[in-house]
Scaffold this active site. Structure first.
Site, PDB file in Angstrom:
ATOM      1  N   TYR A 163       0.832  -1.208   0.000  1.00  0.00           N
ATOM      2  CA  TYR A 163       0.000   0.000   0.000  1.00  0.00           C
ATOM      3  C   TYR A 163       0.866   1.258   0.000  1.00  0.00           C
ATOM      4  CZ  TYR A 163      -4.424   2.460   0.747  1.00  0.00           C
ATOM      5  OH  TYR A 163      -5.530   3.257   0.598  1.00  0.00           O
ATOM      6  N   LYS A 219      -3.453   8.530   3.028  1.00  0.00           N
ATOM      7  CA  LYS A 219      -4.711   8.292   3.740  1.00  0.00           C
ATOM      8  C   LYS A 219      -4.609   8.722   5.204  1.00  0.00           C
ATOM      9  CE  LYS A 219      -7.173   6.461   0.386  1.00  0.00           C
ATOM     10  NZ  LYS A 219      -8.302   7.206  -0.223  1.00  0.00           N
TER      11      LYS A 219
END
Length: 261
Positions: free
Chosen positions: A162, A169
């Site tokens: 990720y 995020k």
């Protein structure tokens, strides 16, 4: 899961903008369908001419009276969309921001090695664009409203592959808290929705994503993967006045996966 039969138009009279529909597998599409099923009127955007042929039939299905291009990296396009909403509706009750992006080479590399240009582009599209939309939505939310963005568990835990998106995020979730504090006195709520892994087009850019899906299904207490409709219905509820004292939250819709070690 599909959108449940609706016996009451709980969001009738509400008007909202949905940003991020790419096709009928998009989280934003699940949200849009739920909002529409509950009676809300929707404005819909599409990224560019290439995307338009996929999104336009969906906008027609939603009976969206406002359908405009929006690439947040193109100067002036965000402002044009909110100006059109203001001219046609004079208000906005909710916004769904469901976009994120990192250049492929930036996403694939270590966070330690991320180049400045890749970092800035990732943050611009994935975080700053929501902050800018909140700024533009604020004067239209005269009677309060709700701002939604989409996040993921990789913001608070290291999720393999990720990478830089987890950093973006995390920044996005922090922005949600600060904006919720700033906008709360005006009756404007701000939430980050955190679905479990979903097989969307955006997720296809993450290496070994199929393995991540399998792991989530095996470990989640519910023993199933979340759907875009699960996300949509839960998000639509949060736009209702019944949720008026909920704000600044990261809300997991993941079958309980986030509670498991």
């Amino acid at each position: 899961m599909s959108i449940p039969a609706v016996k009451a138009k709980l969001l009738e009279g509400k008007k909202g903008l949905v940003v991020g529909i790419a096709n009928d597998q998009s989280i934003a599409w699940g949200c849009a369908r739920a909002f529409r099923a509950f009676g809300a009127e929707l404005a819909v955007t599409y990224l560019n001419d290439k995307a338009r042929r996929f999104v336009e039939p969906l906008a027609q299905e939603l009976e969206a009276p406002i359908f405009l291009p929006l690439d947040v990296a193109v100067p002036g396009q965000m402002e044009a969309v909110f100006e059109a909403v203001g001219e046609q509706w004079g208000k906005l009750d909710f916004l769904v921001h469901s976009i994120a992006f990192a250049p492929r080479d930036t996403l694939a590399g270590r966070v330690t090695d991320v180049p400045l240009d890749g970092f800035l582009k990732t943050m611009e599209i994935s975080c700053w664009s929501f902050m800018r939309m909140a700024h533009l939505a604020e004067p239209l939310m005269k009677d309060g409203g709700t701002l939604f963005t989409m996040t993921y568990y990789g913001s608070e835990r290291v999720v393999e592959n990720y990478n830089i998106m987890g950093v973006a995020k995390a920044a996005l979730e922090s922005a949600v808290r600060y904006m919720a504090a700033e906008l709360g006195p005006k009756g404007i709520r701000v939430h980050a929705i955190s679905p479990g892994p979903l097989a969307t087009r955006a997720a296809s850019g993450i290496p070994e994503f199929d393995e991540l899906l399998a792991k989530a299904k095996a470990k989640a207490p519910a023993r199933e993967l979340v759907s875009i409709d699960d996300v949509g219905v839960a998000t639509a509820f949060l736009a209702h006045d019944a949720a008026r004292l909920m704000t600044g939250q990261v809300l997991y819709i993941d079958g309980g996966y986030n509670i498991i070690d």
